[in-house]
Design a protein around this motif. Structure first.
Motif, PDB file in Angstrom:
ATOM      1  N   UNK A  73       0.819  -1.210   0.000  1.00  0.00           N
ATOM      2  CA  UNK A  73       0.000   0.000   0.000  1.00  0.00           C
ATOM      3  C   UNK A  73       0.850   1.256   0.000  1.00  0.00           C
ATOM      4  N   UNK A  74       1.907   1.267   0.813  1.00  0.00           N
ATOM      5  CA  UNK A  74       2.739   2.458   0.900  1.00  0.00           C
ATOM      6  C   UNK A  74       3.554   2.673  -0.369  1.00  0.00           C
ATOM      7  N   UNK A  75       3.838   1.594  -1.084  1.00  0.00           N
ATOM      8  CA  UNK A  75       4.691   1.716  -2.266  1.00  0.00           C
ATOM      9  C   UNK A  75       3.880   1.858  -3.552  1.00  0.00           C
ATOM     10  N   UNK A  76       2.839   1.033  -3.708  1.00  0.00           N
ATOM     11  CA  UNK A  76       2.051   1.050  -4.929  1.00  0.00           C
ATOM     12  C   UNK A  76       0.755   1.847  -4.803  1.00  0.00           C
ATOM     13  N   UNK A 128       3.750   1.383 -11.138  1.00  0.00           N
ATOM     14  CA  UNK A 128       2.543   2.108 -11.502  1.00  0.00           C
ATOM     15  C   UNK A 128       2.449   3.399 -10.707  1.00  0.00           C
ATOM     16  N   UNK A 129       1.889   4.433 -11.315  1.00  0.00           N
ATOM     17  CA  UNK A 129       1.630   5.664 -10.561  1.00  0.00           C
ATOM     18  C   UNK A 129       0.598   5.340  -9.494  1.00  0.00           C
ATOM     19  N   UNK A 130       0.900   5.553  -8.214  1.00  0.00           N
ATOM     20  CA  UNK A 130      -0.028   5.184  -7.147  1.00  0.00           C
ATOM     21  C   UNK A 130      -1.383   5.868  -7.302  1.00  0.00           C
ATOM     22  N   UNK A 131      -2.427   5.100  -7.091  1.00  0.00           N
ATOM     23  CA  UNK A 131      -3.786   5.624  -7.133  1.00  0.00           C
ATOM     24  C   UNK A 131      -4.461   5.327  -5.806  1.00  0.00           C
ATOM     25  N   UNK A 132      -5.142   6.327  -5.293  1.00  0.00           N
ATOM     26  CA  UNK A 132      -5.828   6.167  -4.020  1.00  0.00           C
ATOM     27  C   UNK A 132      -7.261   5.725  -4.269  1.00  0.00           C
TER      28      UNK A 132
END
Length: 719
Positions: A97-100, A522-526
């Protein structure tokens, strides 16, 4: 200390580190703390985002990358450099979660939960399969086929298609019984309820984790507004728009696309119809003797190739349709694209299967009145033991090919790209030199990567396989399509959950290795959910009830066997000395007499000669028709009525069970609700404390004014 500044439109200062290596330029970016303070503050005052931990705690790396990535893609940078690379080394990974980001984390969370819930489904599917094997040799229907002396009518119009003995298909009858027995009905009902329980339990599982992540009430649309404001405080929101003209155009184009996909499915049917007689003229004896089976398997392979081609076409069309709609936000565009892409893929994958399940062998006619394509080729017929085996073979070929080949290509392509670039990367690393981390320590002993280490890490990440916006979407689409195979036609393929379970055990690990070691991040998406995929899975669950009810009621021989047992068999006539299903196969066959002029036109004389050289005067075919005038018998109409009654009863009972299961399992655990209630109470108390001094001052004023107000009230009362 070597960071320069990068000016954006909103005058935020993003520190930039630039390293030139040969023909490549690497940029390291660091956003100022003030930028994230604005983000935290907007989360705190937002109604739908106030549960985010980002508002009150430190900013995770995934959030930092997401914010900076948004600003870079919404801002024109006048430096002439438009290639900006954002990667962090894999070794600093501190959790998925913190990385991706939450979106990738929820994908693995959902995939793990789906795989775990497949265990009971796969176990029961194996039990149903073993149930068919247990009565393999004692089943009276199999014995009746294997010991039969009935002569069947030719299967095609070619010279090689002559009359044949029903006993020649003994093996086919045995295979059919493995997937068309009483246990199939119970298993189909179980899988329909299983799909509902899976979704409801997933909602609970998701709620527990997103509550721990403090994103339970997070809203993607509002997140976009916050990022817009951070990037440009004077921004104007995109207006909601609706155009009946655009909607009509999109609807017409979607309809045309679906017609094209269905047309391709019909082309596959024509291929099978044409291929069977052509293969029966071949030089290979095995292919000549099993022309229909080989044609069906070739059709399944061709269907798989069509799927691979149409997948790329479907993606392009869905993307263009979303452009025509001109959707306001990224979240809405993603939802619209998902629905269109899945719809196209579903029709591409299942159109041929729906034909095999519900039309094969039911519209082909009878001797003397066969239905032909272009007046030449006869449509396919079902085996006297039923059509369910054709559906099973079609599903098995497509599912095995799709899963095995997809995993091979999905993993090997990035690995091969990485392998091909490995020599270049090694040369660059040697050119960079070695430091063994000695130069990375300062006087206090703190480790800070030196220029050599940074460049080596950046080069290593640069040579990883590239990713795009569809990377995670493709993973979801693959798994949801697999879920469709596992539930919709599971009555014909009880081993589908087992194949899905085996595939997913490898899928989780291959996806993790690919994302961490072979591909760029991947660009992290919330997010706080898997999005529109939840609605898609619910729709599949409803469709699974309808499809399995129709497969059992219409495609399988469960209902005809039931009607024969209690209406026409020996037990129904009071003869208890034999098995209740004795004579069932013969009861389902009708007879065509060669003295009928129409039958004489349907077959040539050389097709009516057996292997022993005997000319037959009659042959049998699967149908409920009168021997005199070929009209449908009363038993046909009774079986048809019971089929529809069973489908209606099955669907109502299963849907009721689904509703009860959904009601019985709350979508959110009580512990999560109580924790959120306490968090809300604490937040409201904090808000109240922040305004406590003004309220205290107001309370003092009111206490001073109270006697005057009382006196005035008393005076007014006397008046």
């Amino acid at each position: 200390g070597s960071f320069s500044t990068l000016h954006t439109l909103n005058d935020s200062l993003i520190k930039q580190k630039k390293i030139v290596h040969d023909d490549k330029v690497f940029f390291g970016l660091r956003a100022p703390t003030e930028l994230f303070e604005q983000y935290k503050y907007l989360l705190r005052v937002s109604d739908s985002c106030n549960w985010s931990e980002d508002a009150n705690g430190c900013i995770p790396q995934a959030t930092r990358i997401r914010v900076v990535h948004f600003i870079l893609h919404q801002t024109f940078i006048g430096t002439g450099d438009y290639s900006v690379f954002l990667f962090l080394p894999v070794r600093v990974l501190r959790g998925c979660r913190c990385y991706f980001g939450e979106k990738v984390a929820l994908y693995f969370l959902w995939l793990g939960w789906y795989t775990k819930l497949l265990v009971p489904a796969a176990s029961l599917g194996v039990v149903v399969f073993l149930y068919g094997i247990a009565f393999f040799n004692t089943n009276p229907l199999i014995k009746e086929v294997c010991e039969s002396s009935i002569i069947m009518c030719p299967r095609c119009d070619k010279r090689e298609c002559t009359v044949w003995k029903l006993s020649d298909t003994c093996t086919y009858a045995k295979v059919t019984h493995l997937f068309d027995n009483e246990g199939t009905v119970a298993f189909a009902m179980f899988m329909a309820v299983w799909a509902t329980l899976f979704l409801e339990l997933w909602k609970r599982h998701r709620a527990r984790h997103v509550s721990e992540w403090k994103v339970f009430d997070w809203c993607e649309d509002e997140e976009e507004l916050i990022l817009e404001i951070i990037n440009d405080p004077d921004c104007q929101p995109k207006k909601f728009r609706h155009s009946y003209l655009r909607s009509t155009v999109v609807l017409v184009l979607v309809t045309l696309m679906l017609m094209l996909i269905i047309g391709l499915a019909q082309a596959l049917v024509v291929f099978r119809v044409v291929a069977a007689p052509l293969l029966s003229e071949g030089s290979w004896e095995f292919i000549r003797d099993h022309a229909n089976m080989v044609a069906m398997m070739l059709g399944a392979v061709l269907h798989y190739i069509t799927i691979q081609i149409m997948t790329r076409v479907n993606r392009w069309v869905a993307f263009r349709l979303c452009e025509i709609e001109k959707i306001r936000s990224l979240a809405a565009a993603e939802r619209s694209f998902t629905v269109k892409m899945f719809t196209f893929q579903f029709f591409t994958l299942f159109s041929s299967l729906f034909y095999v399940a519900f039309f094969l062998g039911r519209i082909n006619g009878y001797p003397g009145n066969y239905v032909r394509i272009a007046g030449r080729w006869r449509l396919e017929e079902c085996h006297p033991s039923g059509c369910l085996t054709d559906l099973f073979i079609q599903m098995a070929v497509i599912m095995l090919l799709k899963q095995i080949l997809n995993n091979i290509f999905e993993f090997t392509v990035p690995w091969l790209k990485s392998f091909c670039r490995r020599n270049t990367a090694k040369k660059l690393e040697r050119k960079c030199g070695r430091c063994y981390r000695k130069a990375c320590r300062d006087e206090t002993g703190t480790v800070e990567p030196c220029e050599v280490c940074k460049l080596r890490d950046w080069l290593r990440n640069y040579h990883l396989a590239d990713i795009n916006a569809f990377s995670l979407f493709n993973e979801f689409l693959e798994m949801v399509i697999q879920f469709s195979f596992t539930t919709i036609f599971v009555a014909a393929f009880p081993l589908a959950p087992l194949l899905a379970l085996i595939n997913n055990i490898f899928e989780i690990r291959l996806d993790a290795i690919k994302m961490v070691s072979l591909e760029r991040r991947l660009v992290p998406r919330k997010t706080n959910d898997i999005g529109i995929w939840t609605n898609v899975l619910e729709a599949i669950g409803v469709l699974a009830v309808i499809a399995n009810g129709l497969v059992i009621g219409v495609s399988s021989d469960f209902i005809p066997r039931l009607v024969y047992r209690y209406g026409y068999g020996p037990c129904a006539n009071g003869n208890m000395s034999t098995h209740c299903m004795q004579g069932y196969i013969n009861n389902t066959l009708s007879t065509a007499y060669m003295s009928d002029p129409m039958v004489q036109k349907a077959f040539r004389p050389d097709q009516l000669i057996t292997e022993n050289g005997v000319n037959v005067t009659q042959c049998s075919y699967k149908d409920y028709r009168s021997d005199e005038d070929n009209s449908l018998t009363s038993q046909f109409w009774l079986v048809l009525a019971v089929r529809f009654a069973f489908v209606i009863l099955f669907e109502h009972v299963v849907v009721m069970c689904k509703f009860v299961a959904a009601w019985f399992v709350p979508s959110s655990p009580m512990r999560v609700k109580n924790v959120r209630l306490q968090d809300q109470l604490a937040r409201l108390k904090d808000e109240l404390r922040s305004v406590a001094p003004p309220l205290a001052h107001l309370s003092l004023k009111l206490s001073v004014m109270t006697p005057r107000l009382s006196l005035a009230c008393h005076s007014n009362c006397r008046l």
